[in-house]
Design a protein around this motif. Structure first.
Motif, PDB file in Angstrom:
ATOM      1  N   TYR A  36     -18.907  24.357  48.019  1.00 12.71           N
ATOM      2  CA  TYR A  36     -19.329  24.913  49.258  1.00 12.71           C
ATOM      3  C   TYR A  36     -20.849  24.309  49.532  1.00 12.71           C
ATOM      4  O   TYR A  36     -21.132  24.587  50.742  1.00 12.71           O
ATOM      5  CB  TYR A  36     -19.574  26.657  48.878  1.00 12.71           C
ATOM      6  CG  TYR A  36     -19.870  27.243  50.220  1.00 12.71           C
ATOM      7  CD1 TYR A  36     -19.092  27.380  51.277  1.00 12.71           C
ATOM      8  CD2 TYR A  36     -21.113  27.840  50.395  1.00 12.71           C
ATOM      9  CE1 TYR A  36     -19.339  28.106  52.494  1.00 12.71           C
ATOM     10  CE2 TYR A  36     -21.739  28.485  51.586  1.00 12.71           C
ATOM     11  CZ  TYR A  36     -20.698  28.631  52.517  1.00 12.71           C
ATOM     12  OH  TYR A  36     -21.227  29.341  53.710  1.00 12.71           O
ATOM     13  N   TYR A  37     -21.419  23.944  48.979  1.00 15.65           N
ATOM     14  CA  TYR A  37     -22.653  23.308  49.033  1.00 15.65           C
ATOM     15  C   TYR A  37     -22.521  22.064  49.602  1.00 15.65           C
ATOM     16  O   TYR A  37     -23.354  21.853  50.869  1.00 15.65           O
ATOM     17  CB  TYR A  37     -23.514  22.884  47.594  1.00 15.65           C
ATOM     18  CG  TYR A  37     -24.884  22.210  47.793  1.00 15.65           C
ATOM     19  CD1 TYR A  37     -25.933  22.822  48.132  1.00 15.65           C
ATOM     20  CD2 TYR A  37     -24.802  20.626  47.813  1.00 15.65           C
ATOM     21  CE1 TYR A  37     -27.065  22.023  47.925  1.00 15.65           C
ATOM     22  CE2 TYR A  37     -25.841  20.022  48.081  1.00 15.65           C
ATOM     23  CZ  TYR A  37     -27.009  20.396  48.227  1.00 15.65           C
ATOM     24  OH  TYR A  37     -28.198  19.766  48.267  1.00 15.65           O
ATOM     25  N   ASP A  88     -26.771  24.077  39.450  1.00 13.36           N
ATOM     26  CA  ASP A  88     -26.718  25.629  40.000  1.00 13.36           C
ATOM     27  C   ASP A  88     -26.977  25.106  41.586  1.00 13.36           C
ATOM     28  O   ASP A  88     -27.973  24.374  41.685  1.00 13.36           O
ATOM     29  CB  ASP A  88     -27.898  26.458  39.585  1.00 13.36           C
ATOM     30  CG  ASP A  88     -27.570  26.935  38.317  1.00 13.36           C
ATOM     31  OD1 ASP A  88     -26.629  27.679  38.073  1.00 13.36           O
ATOM     32  OD2 ASP A  88     -28.524  26.546  37.182  1.00 13.36           O
ATOM     33  N   ASN A  89     -26.555  25.854  42.637  1.00 18.21           N
ATOM     34  CA  ASN A  89     -26.768  25.601  44.024  1.00 18.21           C
ATOM     35  C   ASN A  89     -27.031  26.880  44.678  1.00 18.21           C
ATOM     36  O   ASN A  89     -26.358  27.822  44.206  1.00 18.21           O
ATOM     37  CB  ASN A  89     -25.447  24.726  44.643  1.00 18.21           C
ATOM     38  CG  ASN A  89     -25.212  23.524  43.906  1.00 18.21           C
ATOM     39  OD1 ASN A  89     -25.613  22.305  44.073  1.00 18.21           O
ATOM     40  ND2 ASN A  89     -23.997  23.758  42.876  1.00 18.21           N
ATOM     41  N   TYR A  90     -27.757  26.813  45.894  1.00 18.48           N
ATOM     42  CA  TYR A  90     -28.216  28.141  46.475  1.00 18.48           C
ATOM     43  C   TYR A  90     -28.164  27.880  47.800  1.00 18.48           C
ATOM     44  O   TYR A  90     -28.222  27.026  48.617  1.00 18.48           O
ATOM     45  CB  TYR A  90     -29.856  28.259  46.248  1.00 18.48           C
ATOM     46  CG  TYR A  90     -29.834  28.170  44.651  1.00 18.48           C
ATOM     47  CD1 TYR A  90     -30.049  29.380  43.851  1.00 18.48           C
ATOM     48  CD2 TYR A  90     -30.474  27.084  43.940  1.00 18.48           C
ATOM     49  CE1 TYR A  90     -29.944  29.704  42.620  1.00 18.48           C
ATOM     50  CE2 TYR A  90     -30.723  27.323  42.708  1.00 18.48           C
ATOM     51  CZ  TYR A  90     -30.450  28.566  41.922  1.00 18.48           C
ATOM     52  OH  TYR A  90     -31.016  28.583  40.635  1.00 18.48           O
ATOM     53  N   LEU A  91     -27.580  29.201  48.475  1.00 22.61           N
ATOM     54  CA  LEU A  91     -27.781  29.261  50.120  1.00 22.61           C
ATOM     55  C   LEU A  91     -28.861  30.318  50.332  1.00 22.61           C
ATOM     56  O   LEU A  91     -28.825  31.516  49.681  1.00 22.61           O
ATOM     57  CB  LEU A  91     -26.450  29.741  50.674  1.00 22.61           C
ATOM     58  CG  LEU A  91     -26.335  30.090  52.014  1.00 22.61           C
ATOM     59  CD1 LEU A  91     -26.631  28.741  52.687  1.00 22.61           C
ATOM     60  CD2 LEU A  91     -25.273  30.387  52.543  1.00 22.61           C
ATOM     61  N   GLU A  99     -31.818  36.726  51.787  1.00 27.37           N
ATOM     62  CA  GLU A  99     -30.692  36.632  51.078  1.00 27.37           C
ATOM     63  C   GLU A  99     -30.676  35.461  50.133  1.00 27.37           C
ATOM     64  O   GLU A  99     -30.773  34.411  50.736  1.00 27.37           O
ATOM     65  CB  GLU A  99     -29.296  37.242  51.671  1.00 27.37           C
ATOM     66  CG  GLU A  99     -29.453  38.271  52.456  1.00 27.37           C
ATOM     67  CD  GLU A  99     -28.210  38.403  53.468  1.00 27.37           C
ATOM     68  OE1 GLU A  99     -27.360  39.167  52.804  1.00 27.37           O
ATOM     69  OE2 GLU A  99     -28.114  37.644  54.246  1.00 27.37           O
ATOM     70  N   MET A 100     -30.419  35.309  49.012  1.00 28.30           N
ATOM     71  CA  MET A 100     -30.147  34.151  48.058  1.00 28.30           C
ATOM     72  C   MET A 100     -28.890  34.291  47.369  1.00 28.30           C
ATOM     73  O   MET A 100     -28.666  34.990  46.542  1.00 28.30           O
ATOM     74  CB  MET A 100     -31.368  34.176  46.976  1.00 28.30           C
ATOM     75  CG  MET A 100     -31.169  32.810  46.245  1.00 28.30           C
ATOM     76  SD  MET A 100     -32.653  32.490  45.263  1.00 28.30           S
ATOM     77  CE  MET A 100     -32.304  33.711  43.921  1.00 28.30           C
ATOM     78  N   PHE A 101     -27.999  33.311  47.740  1.00 31.45           N
ATOM     79  CA  PHE A 101     -26.771  33.362  47.342  1.00 31.45           C
ATOM     80  C   PHE A 101     -26.359  32.128  46.137  1.00 31.45           C
ATOM     81  O   PHE A 101     -26.899  31.289  46.303  1.00 31.45           O
ATOM     82  CB  PHE A 101     -25.674  33.077  48.362  1.00 31.45           C
ATOM     83  CG  PHE A 101     -25.883  34.073  49.420  1.00 31.45           C
ATOM     84  CD1 PHE A 101     -24.820  35.217  49.496  1.00 31.45           C
ATOM     85  CD2 PHE A 101     -26.656  33.830  50.441  1.00 31.45           C
ATOM     86  CE1 PHE A 101     -24.701  35.756  50.521  1.00 31.45           C
ATOM     87  CE2 PHE A 101     -26.761  34.683  51.665  1.00 31.45           C
ATOM     88  CZ  PHE A 101     -25.541  35.811  51.609  1.00 31.45           C
ATOM     89  N   GLY A 102     -25.740  32.564  45.265  1.00 34.02           N
ATOM     90  CA  GLY A 102     -25.388  31.348  44.210  1.00 34.02           C
ATOM     91  C   GLY A 102     -24.005  30.872  44.861  1.00 34.02           C
ATOM     92  O   GLY A 102     -22.956  31.529  45.178  1.00 34.02           O
ATOM     93  N   ILE A 103     -23.703  29.560  44.919  1.00 31.22           N
ATOM     94  CA  ILE A 103     -22.760  28.928  45.890  1.00 31.22           C
ATOM     95  C   ILE A 103     -22.020  27.736  44.995  1.00 31.22           C
ATOM     96  O   ILE A 103     -22.965  27.157  44.318  1.00 31.22           O
ATOM     97  CB  ILE A 103     -23.133  28.354  47.023  1.00 31.22           C
ATOM     98  CG1 ILE A 103     -24.278  27.191  47.093  1.00 31.22           C
ATOM     99  CG2 ILE A 103     -23.419  29.462  48.211  1.00 31.22           C
ATOM    100  CD1 ILE A 103     -24.432  26.943  48.306  1.00 31.22           C
TER     101      ILE A 103
END
Length: 285
Positions: A223-224, A162-165, A215-219
């Motif tokens: 894209y990470y 899992d990766n986050y922005l 804002e917390m996005f799943g990426i």
């Protein structure tokens, strides 16, 4: 050694006082390129039907006030599983919008842009994100112990990769502040992600009464990798920092590969929240 040290300041002073000529440096301008801002964000609790893609032309580095919107392009996004095509209508201001998009988590989508006789394409997957479970302020986690930071709590799913922005924007600030994260060492655990503005960037610290939108996005991993390079370069160039390079996204010019585009086609689920800072002594939750 003492003699050398003694004369170094004199030499430096002489150099500084003698260099009085103004030197005009001509900066070479690269070719104009299509810039694609295609972030399709599905906010939790909404249908996600209304989406916007923005197109513009790149401008010279020092030309900060001249934004060239791209109009007259054809923009579509296709669901790769069933062929459903969503047409983004030209708003004549660089924005292309649809109100019929159908987001599906884990589903692959393809972007197609036709502009100036050339075709640009990209492919990406709609990536899910976990829920924000708590937000609080503290003065304990940041680099400066006397400064306020905001803490975002969430539980990383047990699945790996899992990766986050994260996007933090204090109301009244012109630009958001971005951070990125991965679950390599925290997979499946509850996480407290803290953030405080960096003083060296001349951004004032958080204060009581400030409201910060989060804002917390799943990426995706691709894209990470892209956004990590981009954010690192936004931080500037110093002795220990990354040398700027051309950051290419996933938008490919199928007609002329040399005329590549800037930007990225991203599809993310996003959890949004706001927090208001209050007066505190150590930690207010």
């Amino acid at each position: 050694m003492r003699t050398i040290v003694k004369y170094i300041p004199i030499l430096i002073l002489a150099a500084l006082t003698s260099c009085t000529d103004v030197v005009d440096v001509t900066v070479q301008e690269g070719p104009e390129r299509l810039v694609v801002e295609a972030s399709l964000d599905w906010e939790k609790g909404t249908s996600g039907n209304v989406q916007t893609i923005r197109l513009r032309q790149s401008t010279p580095f020092f030309d900060e006030d001249n934004i060239i919107d791209v109009t007259g392009a054809s923009v579509t996004v296709t669901d790769d599983s069933n062929g459903n095509r969503f047409t983004f209508i030209d708003q004549n201001n660089g924005a292309y919008q649809t109100n019929s998009f159908q987001p599906v988590l884990g589903q692959s989508y393809s972007l197609r842009i036709e502009y100036n006789g050339e075709v640009y394409t990209a492919q990406e997957t709609m990536t899910s994100v976990t829920n924000i479970t708590d937000i609080f302020q503290s003065r304990e986690e940041g680099f400066e112990l006397d400064l306020l930071e905001v803490n975002v709590v969430f539980t990383d799913p047990e699945t790996e990769g899992d990766n986050y922005l994260f996007k933090f924007q204090r109301q009244g600030d012109l630009l958001p502040m971005l951070e990125y994260a991965e679950d390599e060492f925290v997979n499946g655990n509850e996480i407290e992600w803290w953030f405080e503005p960096e003083d060296e960037d001349n951004i004032r610290p958080f204060e009581a009464g400030d409201i910060v939108d989060i804002e917390m996005f799943g990426i995706s991993r691709a894209y990470y990798n892209y956004v990590s390079i981009l954010i690192d370069q936004i931080g500037g160039v110093g002795i220990f920092e990354t040398t700027p390079v051309t950051v290419k996204g996933n938008v490919i010019n199928q007609t002329n590969s040399d005329n590549y585009a800037f930007g990225y086609f991203r599809l993310s689920e996003v959890d949004r929240a706001s927090y208001t800072f209050v007066e505190d002594t150590i930690n207010a939750k």
